[in-house]
Design a protein around this motif. Structure first.
Motif, PDB file in Angstrom:
ATOM      1  N   HIS A  74       0.838  -1.206   0.000  1.00  0.00           N
ATOM      2  CA  HIS A  74       0.000   0.000   0.000  1.00  0.00           C
ATOM      3  C   HIS A  74       0.874   1.259   0.000  1.00  0.00           C
ATOM      4  N   ALA A  75       1.945   1.255   0.786  1.00  0.00           N
ATOM      5  CA  ALA A  75       2.849   2.414   0.826  1.00  0.00           C
ATOM      6  C   ALA A  75       3.503   2.633  -0.535  1.00  0.00           C
ATOM      7  N   ALA A  76       3.878   1.546  -1.195  1.00  0.00           N
ATOM      8  CA  ALA A  76       4.469   1.663  -2.525  1.00  0.00           C
ATOM      9  C   ALA A  76       3.477   2.235  -3.523  1.00  0.00           C
ATOM     10  N   ALA A  77       2.216   1.800  -3.433  1.00  0.00           N
ATOM     11  CA  ALA A  77       1.180   2.319  -4.331  1.00  0.00           C
ATOM     12  C   ALA A  77       0.994   3.820  -4.127  1.00  0.00           C
ATOM     13  N   LEU A  78       0.947   4.258  -2.884  1.00  0.00           N
ATOM     14  CA  LEU A  78       0.787   5.684  -2.602  1.00  0.00           C
ATOM     15  C   LEU A  78       1.970   6.487  -3.128  1.00  0.00           C
ATOM     16  N   ALA A  79       3.166   5.976  -2.942  1.00  0.00           N
ATOM     17  CA  ALA A  79       4.366   6.679  -3.409  1.00  0.00           C
ATOM     18  C   ALA A  79       4.401   6.760  -4.928  1.00  0.00           C
ATOM     19  N   LEU A  80       4.005   5.674  -5.588  1.00  0.00           N
ATOM     20  CA  LEU A  80       3.980   5.678  -7.047  1.00  0.00           C
ATOM     21  C   LEU A  80       2.950   6.680  -7.563  1.00  0.00           C
ATOM     22  N   GLU A  81       1.784   6.706  -6.937  1.00  0.00           N
ATOM     23  CA  GLU A  81       0.750   7.650  -7.351  1.00  0.00           C
ATOM     24  C   GLU A  81       1.233   9.088  -7.199  1.00  0.00           C
ATOM     25  N   VAL A 106       0.784   4.179 -15.560  1.00  0.00           N
ATOM     26  CA  VAL A 106       1.110   4.454 -14.153  1.00  0.00           C
ATOM     27  C   VAL A 106      -0.116   4.230 -13.279  1.00  0.00           C
ATOM     28  N   ALA A 107      -1.270   4.723 -13.718  1.00  0.00           N
ATOM     29  CA  ALA A 107      -2.501   4.542 -12.935  1.00  0.00           C
ATOM     30  C   ALA A 107      -2.826   3.060 -12.773  1.00  0.00           C
ATOM     31  N   ARG A 108      -2.630   2.279 -13.829  1.00  0.00           N
ATOM     32  CA  ARG A 108      -2.871   0.842 -13.727  1.00  0.00           C
ATOM     33  C   ARG A 108      -1.880   0.191 -12.760  1.00  0.00           C
ATOM     34  N   ALA A 109      -0.634   0.619 -12.807  1.00  0.00           N
ATOM     35  CA  ALA A 109       0.372   0.038 -11.918  1.00  0.00           C
ATOM     36  C   ALA A 109       0.054   0.329 -10.455  1.00  0.00           C
ATOM     37  N   VAL A 110      -0.449   1.527 -10.175  1.00  0.00           N
ATOM     38  CA  VAL A 110      -0.888   1.851  -8.812  1.00  0.00           C
ATOM     39  C   VAL A 110      -1.979   0.877  -8.388  1.00  0.00           C
ATOM     40  N   ASN A 111      -2.928   0.626  -9.276  1.00  0.00           N
ATOM     41  CA  ASN A 111      -4.011  -0.303  -8.975  1.00  0.00           C
ATOM     42  C   ASN A 111      -3.484  -1.721  -8.766  1.00  0.00           C
ATOM     43  N   THR A 112      -2.518  -2.133  -9.578  1.00  0.00           N
ATOM     44  CA  THR A 112      -1.940  -3.475  -9.442  1.00  0.00           C
ATOM     45  C   THR A 112      -1.277  -3.646  -8.083  1.00  0.00           C
ATOM     46  N   LEU A 113      -0.558  -2.630  -7.624  1.00  0.00           N
ATOM     47  CA  LEU A 113       0.067  -2.713  -6.300  1.00  0.00           C
ATOM     48  C   LEU A 113      -0.986  -2.740  -5.196  1.00  0.00           C
ATOM     49  N   ARG A 114      -2.064  -1.978  -5.371  1.00  0.00           N
ATOM     50  CA  ARG A 114      -3.120  -1.996  -4.352  1.00  0.00           C
ATOM     51  C   ARG A 114      -3.831  -3.346  -4.313  1.00  0.00           C
ATOM     52  N   LEU A 115      -4.092  -3.912  -5.486  1.00  0.00           N
ATOM     53  CA  LEU A 115      -4.674  -5.252  -5.529  1.00  0.00           C
ATOM     54  C   LEU A 115      -3.760  -6.260  -4.839  1.00  0.00           C
ATOM     55  N   CYS A 165       4.968  -4.639 -11.982  1.00  0.00           N
ATOM     56  CA  CYS A 165       4.115  -4.719 -10.785  1.00  0.00           C
ATOM     57  C   CYS A 165       3.334  -6.021 -10.751  1.00  0.00           C
ATOM     58  N   HIS A 166       2.977  -6.556 -11.930  1.00  0.00           N
ATOM     59  CA  HIS A 166       2.264  -7.832 -11.979  1.00  0.00           C
ATOM     60  C   HIS A 166       3.151  -9.007 -11.577  1.00  0.00           C
ATOM     61  N   LYS A 167       4.461  -8.850 -11.643  1.00  0.00           N
ATOM     62  CA  LYS A 167       5.367  -9.893 -11.135  1.00  0.00           C
ATOM     63  C   LYS A 167       5.672  -9.668  -9.650  1.00  0.00           C
ATOM     64  N   LEU A 168       6.113  -8.449  -9.327  1.00  0.00           N
ATOM     65  CA  LEU A 168       6.610  -8.190  -7.979  1.00  0.00           C
ATOM     66  C   LEU A 168       5.495  -8.126  -6.946  1.00  0.00           C
ATOM     67  N   GLY A 169       4.377  -7.471  -7.285  1.00  0.00           N
ATOM     68  CA  GLY A 169       3.294  -7.321  -6.310  1.00  0.00           C
ATOM     69  C   GLY A 169       2.788  -8.655  -5.787  1.00  0.00           C
ATOM     70  N   PRO A 170       2.356  -9.581  -6.653  1.00  0.00           N
ATOM     71  CA  PRO A 170       1.881 -10.882  -6.164  1.00  0.00           C
ATOM     72  C   PRO A 170       2.973 -11.692  -5.467  1.00  0.00           C
ATOM     73  N   ARG A 459      -1.191 -18.427 -15.004  1.00  0.00           N
ATOM     74  CA  ARG A 459      -2.034 -17.247 -15.113  1.00  0.00           C
ATOM     75  C   ARG A 459      -1.450 -16.085 -14.316  1.00  0.00           C
ATOM     76  N   GLU A 460      -1.553 -14.891 -14.914  1.00  0.00           N
ATOM     77  CA  GLU A 460      -1.313 -13.655 -14.179  1.00  0.00           C
ATOM     78  C   GLU A 460      -2.659 -13.061 -13.786  1.00  0.00           C
ATOM     79  N   GLY A 461      -2.636 -11.767 -13.362  1.00  0.00           N
ATOM     80  CA  GLY A 461      -3.772 -11.229 -12.641  1.00  0.00           C
ATOM     81  C   GLY A 461      -3.467 -11.466 -11.177  1.00  0.00           C
ATOM     82  N   VAL A 462      -3.547 -10.415 -10.361  1.00  0.00           N
ATOM     83  CA  VAL A 462      -2.915 -10.428  -9.045  1.00  0.00           C
ATOM     84  C   VAL A 462      -3.304 -11.643  -8.204  1.00  0.00           C
ATOM     85  N   ARG A 463      -4.588 -11.884  -8.050  1.00  0.00           N
ATOM     86  CA  ARG A 463      -5.030 -13.004  -7.201  1.00  0.00           C
ATOM     87  C   ARG A 463      -4.484 -14.331  -7.707  1.00  0.00           C
ATOM     88  N   PHE A 464      -4.518 -14.501  -9.022  1.00  0.00           N
ATOM     89  CA  PHE A 464      -4.145 -15.775  -9.620  1.00  0.00           C
ATOM     90  C   PHE A 464      -2.624 -15.958  -9.616  1.00  0.00           C
TER      91      PHE A 464
END
Length: 480
Positions: A74-81, A106-115, A165-170, A459-464
């Motif tokens: 969450h902190a990373a998402a806020l900083a990126l935003e 960038v907006a999508r990456a913020v969302n990916t980190l929040r997810l 973010c889709h690799k590192l976040g999950p 599969r990618e997508g954060v949950r998966f």
């Protein structure tokens, strides 16, 4: 030109420390040709040290409470935003992606980190009914998810922030450590993100970053016995090489697509044409789910074709830093030369050029083709450039069969007002996702994402992705 606010040559992150080496490579702006900076070129010795550091990082991440992992993300998402403008400018400089598109990334990456932050506290198991089979009556228990350990993550240039973010976040949400190799053409954004993640509180060794050429250290990374999983997005030939070197470990790959779109006789023609143009030519066509083949019903073919040509010719092509630009350059003159040759090959084989086709340096004007032979590379291979081909059909099943000719797919799409036709196409189209009244280019970062047919590996997508990067552990109590 992008201002690099750090020493890019000190681009190897190993065990929490940034390092430089004598061997470096330039990062070049594909629009201007100017050097943006130089990054270090890692070798096999750096892999050994990075994996050793990641082993320590994995132990720390495993013990980190899920709530702490979530707070870091969450902190990373806020900083990126908060730093979004600088990140968008860096994306544009490294890749030639128009600045409006870069801001959306960038907006999508913020969302990916929040997810990812949310998934960190959702990754929970279930109870198991051991008494559901004779002999289990005196037993009870459950299963949980645990991290796999060290993940090797390898990303491409076309979405140099969000795909990272889709690799590192999950991976971090699941409690893993990562050894990360960004694209050779676009490593500066990845370095910026790594610095942001460290500042957000990642434990030492949880993230290790190796820049340079994959040929110099890729095999050493993917074959390392302490790497538990390889997560790769890129081309099929590199994916095959990774599979050969990886040995017995988890491998998750997204290896590209060849997006087909079907436009039915009851479709909103203008809406479909606009969506196809956006889906085909966004990011200069360098998009694994981009629109590549468009199948149009005879009854609306001519009207759709006219709308498609007009919308394509209306696109503004040029300087990616200009807010009015729709299409910027490809990643380099080599890729632009390749796609121009594929277009010329198709025309020589009988295709009709409807729009575009010109190349100047790394810039290729959005190109529409008709009458394309089935064996032309722009039709049967992943083009990964600003070219789309138009076909006509009389029967839906005929169009579906043609759409399914490619032996790999991520998304397919159909434009129709008929629920019956939409459901029929959704069942029969061989793809991992079917978009109804959207182009193949639509992706929500929360949905499962990957290939179908050849290249269907995870599969990618954060949950998966978080579950791909985890393993179950059963805990059983014998009460008797």
């Amino acid at each position: 030109m992008m201002h690099v606010a750090f020493d890019a040559a000190r681009s190897l992150l190993i065990g929490g420390r940034w390092e430089a080496v004598d061997a470096t490579m330039d990062v070049v702006d594909p629009w201007s040709g100017a050097a943006l900076g130089a990054v270090a070129c890692a070798d096999a010795s750096h892999v050994e040290r990075a994996v050793a550091a990641a082993m320590h990082g994995a132990a720390a991440m495993r013990e980190l409470p899920t709530g702490v992992r979530s707070r870091i993300l969450h902190a990373a998402a806020l900083a990126l935003e908060a730093d979004g403008e600088r990140f968008a400018a860096a994306i544009t400089a490294e890749t030639g992606k128009p600045i409006r598109n870069a801001a959306r990334e960038v907006a999508r990456a913020v969302n990916t980190l929040r997810l990812s932050a949310e998934e960190a506290v959702r990754l929970a198991g279930e109870t198991i009914a051991f008494d559901g089979f004779p002999g289990g009556e005196s037993r009870s228990g459950h299963y949980i998810y645990e991290p796999v350990g060290v993940v090797a993550a390898i990303t491409p240039f076309n979405d140099p922030l969000n795909l990272v973010c889709h690799k590192l976040g999950p991976a971090f949400a699941a409690g893993n450590a990562v050894v990360f190799k960004p694209a050779e053409q676009a490593p500066l954004v990845a370095i910026m993100l790594a610095r942001l993640l460290l500042a957000a509180g990642l434990p030492e060794g949880a993230l290790n970053l190796l820049t340079g050429r994959g040929a110099d250290f890729g095999d050493a990374l993917t074959s390392h016995p302490d790497v538990a999983m390889v997560s790769f997005t890129g081309g099929a030939s590199v994916g095959q090489a990774i599979c050969r070197s990886a040995g017995i470990k988890r491998v998750a790959m997204e290896l590209g697509g060849n997006g087909p779109v079907i436009v039915m006789d009851d479709a909103d023609v203008d809406r479909a044409a606009a969506a196809c143009v956006s889906g085909a030519f966004g990011a200069a066509g360098q998009n694994c789910i981009g629109v590549q083949r468009i199948y149009v019903h005879d009854a609306v073919h001519d009207r759709f074709r006219a709308a498609l040509i007009a919308a394509t010719r209306a696109l503004r092509v040029g300087d990616p830093t200009d807010l009015s630009t729709d299409i910027g350059p490809m990643i380099g003159t080599g890729e632009a030369t390749r796609i121009a040759a594929w277009i010329e090959e198709a025309v020589a084989g009988g295709a009709t050029l409807l729009a575009g086709g010109e190349r100047a340096g790394a810039l290729v004007r959005p190109t529409l083709l008709a009458d394309v032979p089935d064996d032309a590379r722009v039709a049967c291979s992943e083009a990964f450039g600003p070219v789309a081909s138009l076909f006509r059909f009389a029967d839906l099943d005929e169009a579906i069969d043609a759409a399914n000719r490619a032996d790999y797919a991520i998304h397919a799409a159909i434009f129709t007002e008929s629920i019956r036709n939409a459901r029929h196409a959704a069942r029969r189209l061989r793809a991992a996702g079917v978009m109804i009244n959207d182009s193949t280019d639509y992706r929500l970062d929360a949905m499962p994402f990957g290939g179908a047919g050849r290249g269907n590996m995870g599969r990618e997508g954060v949950r998966f992705a978080a579950r791909e990067m985890s393993q179950t552990k059963v805990i059983c109590f014998h009460d008797a």
